[in-house]
Each structure stands twice: as structure tokens, then as C-alpha cells.
Design a protein around this motif. Structure first.
Motif, PDB file in Angstrom:
ATOM      1  N   SER A   1      -7.991  13.230 -33.639  1.00 22.82           N
ATOM      2  CA  SER A   1      -7.730  13.496 -35.134  1.00 22.82           C
ATOM      3  C   SER A   1      -8.134  14.772 -35.682  1.00 22.82           C
ATOM      4  CB  SER A   1      -8.310  12.330 -35.831  1.00 22.82           C
ATOM      5  OG  SER A   1      -9.853  12.404 -35.758  1.00 22.82           O
ATOM      6  N   ASN A   2      -7.509  15.177 -36.697  1.00 24.45           N
ATOM      7  CA  ASN A   2      -7.924  16.208 -37.633  1.00 24.45           C
ATOM      8  C   ASN A   2      -7.531  15.787 -39.134  1.00 24.45           C
ATOM      9  OD1 ASN A   2      -8.470  18.682 -38.802  1.00 24.45           O
ATOM     10  ND2 ASN A   2      -6.990  19.825 -37.680  1.00 24.45           N
ATOM     11  N   ASP A   3      -8.498  15.353 -39.992  1.00 23.66           N
ATOM     12  CA  ASP A   3      -9.940  15.122 -39.631  1.00 23.66           C
ATOM     13  C   ASP A   3     -10.289  13.710 -39.338  1.00 23.66           C
ATOM     14  OD1 ASP A   3     -10.947  18.005 -40.511  1.00 23.66           O
ATOM     15  OD2 ASP A   3      -9.554  17.663 -42.160  1.00 23.66           O
ATOM     16  N   GLY A   4     -10.831  13.270 -40.409  1.00 20.20           N
ATOM     17  CA  GLY A   4     -11.377  11.816 -40.121  1.00 20.20           C
ATOM     18  C   GLY A   4     -10.578  10.766 -39.492  1.00 20.20           C
ATOM     19  N   LEU A   5     -10.890   9.739 -38.710  1.00 26.36           N
ATOM     20  CA  LEU A   5     -10.522   8.676 -38.363  1.00 26.36           C
ATOM     21  C   LEU A   5     -11.082   7.426 -38.035  1.00 26.36           C
ATOM     22  CD1 LEU A   5      -7.350   7.362 -37.397  1.00 26.36           C
ATOM     23  CD2 LEU A   5      -7.995   8.293 -35.269  1.00 26.36           C
ATOM     24  N   ALA A   6     -10.800   6.320 -38.416  1.00 23.32           N
ATOM     25  CA  ALA A   6     -11.230   4.995 -38.124  1.00 23.32           C
ATOM     26  C   ALA A   6     -10.016   4.038 -37.754  1.00 23.32           C
ATOM     27  CB  ALA A   6     -11.996   4.370 -39.259  1.00 23.32           C
ATOM     28  N   VAL A   7     -10.325   3.397 -36.620  1.00 27.11           N
ATOM     29  CA  VAL A   7      -9.179   2.432 -36.322  1.00 27.11           C
ATOM     30  C   VAL A   7      -9.722   1.171 -35.747  1.00 27.11           C
ATOM     31  CG1 VAL A   7      -7.480   2.138 -34.454  1.00 27.11           C
ATOM     32  CG2 VAL A   7      -8.019   4.465 -35.090  1.00 27.11           C
ATOM     33  N   THR A   8      -9.187   0.140 -36.232  1.00 28.36           N
ATOM     34  CA  THR A   8      -9.582  -1.277 -36.021  1.00 28.36           C
ATOM     35  C   THR A   8      -8.157  -2.017 -35.168  1.00 28.36           C
ATOM     36  OG1 THR A   8     -10.955  -1.517 -37.780  1.00 28.36           O
ATOM     37  CG2 THR A   8     -10.166  -3.528 -36.853  1.00 28.36           C
ATOM     38  N   ILE A   9      -8.376  -2.582 -34.017  1.00 24.93           N
ATOM     39  CA  ILE A   9      -7.534  -3.175 -33.373  1.00 24.93           C
ATOM     40  C   ILE A   9      -7.966  -4.619 -33.027  1.00 24.93           C
ATOM     41  CG2 ILE A   9      -5.953  -3.497 -31.194  1.00 24.93           C
ATOM     42  CD1 ILE A   9      -6.085  -0.282 -31.272  1.00 24.93           C
ATOM     43  N   GLY A  10      -7.078  -5.775 -33.171  1.00 26.35           N
ATOM     44  CA  GLY A  10      -7.332  -6.899 -32.805  1.00 26.35           C
ATOM     45  C   GLY A  10      -8.791  -7.467 -33.486  1.00 26.35           C
ATOM     46  N   GLY A  11      -9.013  -7.013 -34.676  1.00 24.14           N
ATOM     47  CA  GLY A  11     -10.081  -7.348 -35.458  1.00 24.14           C
ATOM     48  C   GLY A  11     -11.495  -6.625 -34.905  1.00 24.14           C
ATOM     49  N   VAL A  12     -11.411  -5.706 -34.048  1.00 24.96           N
ATOM     50  CA  VAL A  12     -12.398  -4.756 -33.688  1.00 24.96           C
ATOM     51  C   VAL A  12     -12.234  -3.357 -33.867  1.00 24.96           C
ATOM     52  CG1 VAL A  12     -13.935  -4.103 -31.882  1.00 24.96           C
ATOM     53  CG2 VAL A  12     -13.112  -6.303 -31.874  1.00 24.96           C
ATOM     54  N   GLN A  13     -13.438  -2.862 -34.701  1.00 30.28           N
ATOM     55  CA  GLN A  13     -13.556  -1.493 -34.736  1.00 30.28           C
ATOM     56  C   GLN A  13     -13.767  -0.737 -33.284  1.00 30.28           C
ATOM     57  OE1 GLN A  13     -14.776   0.809 -38.435  1.00 30.28           O
ATOM     58  NE2 GLN A  13     -15.929   2.501 -36.697  1.00 30.28           N
ATOM     59  N   VAL A  14     -12.566  -0.063 -33.075  1.00 30.46           N
ATOM     60  CA  VAL A  14     -12.427   0.793 -31.568  1.00 30.46           C
ATOM     61  C   VAL A  14     -12.901   2.140 -31.550  1.00 30.46           C
ATOM     62  CG1 VAL A  14     -11.153  -1.303 -30.639  1.00 30.46           C
ATOM     63  CG2 VAL A  14      -9.910   0.829 -31.768  1.00 30.46           C
ATOM     64  N   TYR A  15     -12.734   2.732 -32.978  1.00 36.92           N
ATOM     65  CA  TYR A  15     -12.847   4.117 -32.775  1.00 36.92           C
ATOM     66  C   TYR A  15     -13.213   4.653 -34.339  1.00 36.92           C
ATOM     67  CZ  TYR A  15     -12.210   9.200 -32.171  1.00 36.92           C
ATOM     68  OH  TYR A  15     -12.161  10.747 -31.846  1.00 36.92           O
ATOM     69  N   GLU A  16     -14.314   5.570 -34.250  1.00 36.26           N
ATOM     70  CA  GLU A  16     -14.328   6.179 -35.480  1.00 36.26           C
ATOM     71  C   GLU A  16     -15.037   7.626 -35.476  1.00 36.26           C
ATOM     72  OE1 GLU A  16     -17.713   5.972 -39.293  1.00 36.26           O
ATOM     73  OE2 GLU A  16     -16.472   4.076 -38.925  1.00 36.26           O
ATOM     74  N   HIS A  17     -14.469   8.631 -36.063  1.00 35.11           N
ATOM     75  CA  HIS A  17     -14.865   9.927 -36.032  1.00 35.11           C
ATOM     76  C   HIS A  17     -14.561  10.577 -37.361  1.00 35.11           C
ATOM     77  CE1 HIS A  17     -14.544  13.984 -33.964  1.00 35.11           C
ATOM     78  NE2 HIS A  17     -15.624  13.987 -34.568  1.00 35.11           N
ATOM     79  N   ASP A  18     -15.734  10.493 -38.015  1.00 35.92           N
ATOM     80  CA  ASP A  18     -15.917  10.995 -39.453  1.00 35.92           C
ATOM     81  C   ASP A  18     -16.198  12.408 -39.729  1.00 35.92           C
ATOM     82  OD1 ASP A  18     -15.718  10.352 -42.244  1.00 35.92           O
ATOM     83  OD2 ASP A  18     -17.669   9.205 -42.385  1.00 35.92           O
ATOM     84  N   GLY A  19     -15.908  12.784 -40.882  1.00 33.10           N
ATOM     85  CA  GLY A  19     -16.090  14.134 -41.369  1.00 33.10           C
ATOM     86  C   GLY A  19     -14.962  15.008 -41.007  1.00 33.10           C
ATOM     87  N   ARG A  20     -15.126  16.302 -41.287  1.00 34.22           N
ATOM     88  CA  ARG A  20     -14.209  17.372 -41.175  1.00 34.22           C
ATOM     89  C   ARG A  20     -14.225  17.922 -39.798  1.00 34.22           C
ATOM     90  NH1 ARG A  20     -15.430  21.366 -45.081  1.00 34.22           N
ATOM     91  NH2 ARG A  20     -17.568  20.608 -44.865  1.00 34.22           N
ATOM     92  N   HIS A  21     -13.209  18.075 -39.039  1.00 33.04           N
ATOM     93  CA  HIS A  21     -13.125  18.746 -37.590  1.00 33.04           C
ATOM     94  C   HIS A  21     -11.869  19.096 -37.222  1.00 33.04           C
ATOM     95  CE1 HIS A  21     -11.826  14.741 -36.242  1.00 33.04           C
ATOM     96  NE2 HIS A  21     -12.665  14.297 -37.103  1.00 33.04           N
ATOM     97  N   SER A  22     -11.761  19.901 -36.183  1.00 31.00           N
ATOM     98  CA  SER A  22     -10.506  20.311 -35.738  1.00 31.00           C
ATOM     99  C   SER A  22      -9.879  19.073 -34.953  1.00 31.00           C
ATOM    100  CB  SER A  22     -10.690  21.562 -34.639  1.00 31.00           C
ATOM    101  OG  SER A  22     -11.584  21.214 -33.747  1.00 31.00           O
ATOM    102  N   CYS A  23      -8.548  19.193 -34.348  1.00 31.83           N
ATOM    103  CA  CYS A  23      -8.063  18.252 -33.534  1.00 31.83           C
ATOM    104  C   CYS A  23      -9.050  18.058 -32.316  1.00 31.83           C
ATOM    105  CB  CYS A  23      -6.672  18.676 -33.214  1.00 31.83           C
ATOM    106  SG  CYS A  23      -5.542  17.383 -32.541  1.00 31.83           S
ATOM    107  N   GLN A  24      -9.654  17.092 -32.303  1.00 35.52           N
ATOM    108  CA  GLN A  24     -10.595  16.656 -31.082  1.00 35.52           C
ATOM    109  C   GLN A  24     -10.669  15.147 -31.107  1.00 35.52           C
ATOM    110  OE1 GLN A  24     -14.891  17.367 -32.583  1.00 35.52           O
ATOM    111  NE2 GLN A  24     -13.581  19.141 -32.923  1.00 35.52           N
ATOM    112  N   THR A  25     -11.404  14.635 -30.048  1.00 37.44           N
ATOM    113  CA  THR A  25     -11.557  13.238 -29.595  1.00 37.44           C
ATOM    114  C   THR A  25     -12.989  13.152 -29.461  1.00 37.44           C
ATOM    115  OG1 THR A  25     -11.234  11.297 -28.341  1.00 37.44           O
ATOM    116  CG2 THR A  25     -11.247  13.499 -27.271  1.00 37.44           C
ATOM    117  N   LEU A  26     -13.609  11.853 -29.718  1.00 30.72           N
ATOM    118  CA  LEU A  26     -15.070  11.644 -29.222  1.00 30.72           C
ATOM    119  C   LEU A  26     -15.064  10.905 -27.882  1.00 30.72           C
ATOM    120  CD1 LEU A  26     -16.393  10.269 -32.460  1.00 30.72           C
ATOM    121  CD2 LEU A  26     -16.923  12.642 -31.381  1.00 30.72           C
ATOM    122  N   GLY A  27     -13.954  10.780 -27.162  1.00 32.71           N
ATOM    123  CA  GLY A  27     -13.902  10.365 -26.064  1.00 32.71           C
ATOM    124  C   GLY A  27     -13.192   8.940 -25.937  1.00 32.71           C
ATOM    125  N   TRP A  28     -13.045   8.398 -24.737  1.00 31.18           N
ATOM    126  CA  TRP A  28     -12.199   7.149 -24.607  1.00 31.18           C
ATOM    127  C   TRP A  28     -13.386   5.668 -24.791  1.00 31.18           C
ATOM    128  CZ3 TRP A  28     -13.842   4.031 -20.492  1.00 31.18           C
ATOM    129  CH2 TRP A  28     -14.478   4.539 -19.587  1.00 31.18           C
TER     130      TRP A  28
END
Length: 195
Positions: free
Chosen positions: A119-146
Motif C-alpha cells: 500500500s501507499n499509504d496506510g492500510l488495515a485489512v480484516t478478513i473473516g473477522g480477523v485483522q490480517v494486516y496493518e501498515h499505518d502512516g505515510r510510506h511509498s508502495c511497500q509491504t510489511l511482509g506476508w
């Protein structure tokens, strides 16, 4: 005791971001009842807010209560990094955009899946009732990993996401790997929403 729990949680996140895996994964819960596939439309439902500025997901949450403008659905998590001046996702703007996303994602097999978001910038994703990813703040198009998730049965799983973009460029991407498979871009056909 809480300090120890925070340290252990942080170590788990570091392990995941480095490509490690938790044996069980985060256990997702299928949608109940399962939506009728004939009643679903392709892509993900999205509504936007256009704040004067946003730098954190918590600020995006505050805007959700004040203003949401429905827009054409997203085709999925398939929006590579843009050029400055390009519109963000399916919004009407090139900067200062918050997206509130919901719908379903379909898993065709039970087992342990890996998923990775960019994502670029912040992203939080919930699937099936569970938060599976969050990368907050401003940043270039990148991932925190799988992240590894446990899918107990094939079917549709509810998906919700909050995303914001501040200035210049934007991206929103997802890769995944089915049990025993290799990572690849998540096909748009697995995303759907109720009309």
C-alpha cells in the motif's frame, strides 16, 4: 505480564515480516450465512472521504463518521503504483483520499494460506473477522511482509479494509499463496460484494 505479552506479540510480527510463519496461522471465520454467488457482483464495494489531510489510520476512522461518498467498485486489490496526478483507485481525486472497502474474498481450498499486501499509504485489512494486516502512516508502495492465515473450509469470507493516500502516488495490491503453492498476484475474480 502485559509487557511480556507486548514483547511476544512484537516478536511474532517481526517473525512474520521476515517471512516466518506461525504454525496455525490466524484462523479466519467463513461468512455465515454464505452469500448466494448469483446475487453477488464482482469487485469490492468502496466509499471515499476527501479530508484536507490524513496521516494515520485513526484519522481515517474519524472521517468515516462524517462523510462517505459511494463510488464504482474496486476490481480487487489490483492497483499498481500511480504517477503523480493520477486518480486514486476509483475515486475522484489524486490526493488526500480515504477508502472504506468491504465485500468478500473466496478461498477455494481449506488450509494455510499466505497473503501479502502492498500500500501507499496506510492500510488495515480484516478478513473473516480477523485483522490480517496493518501498515499505518505515510510510506511509498511497500509491504510489511506476508501473513499466514488458516482457512477452515472453502467459501466466501467477509473482507473490510481502510486505506488512505495523502500525496503524490498511490498503490493497493495483494499477493497470496494457496496451501503448498507459490506467491502470486491475487486474481480479481475472487473478490465480490453484495449490491
Amino acid at each position: 505480564m502485559r509487557a511480556v505479552q507486548r514483547v511476544l506479540s512484537a516478536l511474532a510480527v517481526i517473525c512474520l515480516c521476515a517471512g516466518g510463519a506461525v504454525a496455525e496461522g490466524l484462523r479466519l471465520t467463513p461468512a455465515d450465512p454464505q452469500p448466494d454467488p448469483a446475487a453477488l457482483r464482482g469487485g469490492l464495494k468502496v466509499a471515499y472521504a476527501y479530508p484536507p489531510d490524513v496521516r494515520q489510520l485513526a484519522e481515517a476512522d474519524k472521517w468515516n463518521a462524517y462523510y462517505r461518498k459511494a463510488a464504482p467498485p474496486l476490481k480487487g486489490f489490483d492497483y499498481p503504483d500511480t504517477n503523480p496526478g493520477d486518480q486514486v483507485l476509483t475515486s475522484d481525486a489524486a490526493t488526500h483520499v480515504i477508502a472504506y472497502i468491504d465485500g468478500y474474498v473466496r478461498f477455494d481450498r481449506a488450509g494455510l494460506w499466505r497473503m501479502e499486501f502492498h500500500s501507499n499509504d496506510g492500510l488495515a485489512v480484516t478478513i473473516g473477522g480477523v485483522q490480517v494486516y496493518e501498515h499505518d502512516g505515510r510510506h511509498s508502495c511497500q509491504t510489511l511482509g506476508w501473513q499466514e492465515v488458516s482457512v477452515p473450509e472453502p467459501g466466501w469470507y467477509a473482507l473490510e479494509a481502510r486505506y488512505f493516500q495523502r500525496l503524490n502516488t498511490a498503490c493497493l495490491l495483494m499477493r497470496w499463496a494457496e496451501p503448498g503453492g507459490d506467491m502470486g498476484w491475487t486474481p480479481n475474480e475472487v473478490f465480490a460484494h453484495s449490491p
